[in-house]
Write a protein that holds these residues in place. Structure first.
Motif, PDB file in Angstrom:
ATOM      1  N   ASP A  85      39.425  21.564  57.397  1.00 31.58           N
ATOM      2  CA  ASP A  85      38.712  20.308  57.624  1.00 31.58           C
ATOM      3  C   ASP A  85      39.586  19.252  58.310  1.00 31.58           C
ATOM      4  O   ASP A  85      39.258  18.074  58.312  1.00 31.58           O
ATOM      5  CB  ASP A  85      38.138  19.765  56.311  1.00 31.58           C
ATOM      6  N   LEU A  86      40.712  19.670  58.909  1.00 30.12           N
ATOM      7  CA  LEU A  86      41.556  18.755  59.685  1.00 30.12           C
ATOM      8  C   LEU A  86      41.036  18.665  61.112  1.00 30.12           C
ATOM      9  O   LEU A  86      40.565  19.655  61.668  1.00 30.12           O
ATOM     10  CB  LEU A  86      43.009  19.241  59.686  1.00 30.12           C
ATOM     11  N   ARG A  91      41.146  14.018  58.287  1.00 33.19           N
ATOM     12  CA  ARG A  91      40.632  15.102  57.463  1.00 33.19           C
ATOM     13  C   ARG A  91      39.186  14.790  57.104  1.00 33.19           C
ATOM     14  O   ARG A  91      38.852  13.641  56.796  1.00 33.19           O
ATOM     15  CB  ARG A  91      41.482  15.205  56.192  1.00 33.19           C
ATOM     16  N   LYS A  92      38.352  15.755  57.175  1.00 32.87           N
ATOM     17  CA  LYS A  92      36.925  15.693  56.856  1.00 32.87           C
ATOM     18  C   LYS A  92      36.144  14.859  57.860  1.00 32.87           C
ATOM     19  O   LYS A  92      35.479  15.390  58.722  1.00 32.87           O
ATOM     20  CB  LYS A  92      36.679  15.153  55.449  1.00 32.87           C
TER      21      LYS A  92
END
Length: 141
Positions: free
Chosen positions: A51-52, A66-67
């Motif tokens: 999720d990076l 991130r996310k």
């Protein structure tokens, strides 16, 4: 106007050809853009298997996180603002190099350094899109 001096340094105004090719670098395949600095700034997405996320400008400024944008490490801006933030995000290097008794200041990838030194700037992106390498060779030093 190609004979302009800054103190004791003759400024360079060379226009170099931009080329692209697949190369092997450290055992991995990359797409190389030689003299990418002769092109207008462009945007590159760096892919991840998690999720990076990261978006980087060809001038070195970036945003990553991130996310989602609420978890960004650098400001989550539009492309034009990321291009404009080259002096506030990304890397900065200053080198003092002694050559023939003279100490030279060289700041790789800094704006207008190509007018002071003969430089070769190359950009490599892995064929998988998960790695980017910026390269600057200073043939004067």
């Amino acid at each position: 106007m190609n004979n302009i001096w800054l103190a004791n340094t003759k400024l360079h105004f060379d226009i170099k050809e931009v080329t692209g090719e697949i190369v092997t670098l450290d055992g991995e395949r990359y797409y190389k853009i030689a003299n990418y600095d002769q092109m207008p700034d462009f945007f590159i997405a760096v892919v991840s298997d998690s999720d990076l996320w990261m978006y980087i400008s060809s001038n070195g400024s970036l945003t990553a996180g991130r996310k989602d944008r609420d978890n960004s490490l650098f400001p989550y801006y539009t492309v034009d603002k990321i291009h404009d933030s080259r002096d506030t995000t990304g890397s900065k290097t200053s080198c003092l190099i002694q050559k023939e008794g003279i100490v030279h200041l060289w700041e790789p990838f800094a704006r207008d350094q190509d007018k002071i030194y003969n430089l070769e700037r190359n950009l490599y992106r892995s064929i998988y899109g998960n790695k980017i390498v910026f390269e600057e060779k200073n043939t004067d030093l």
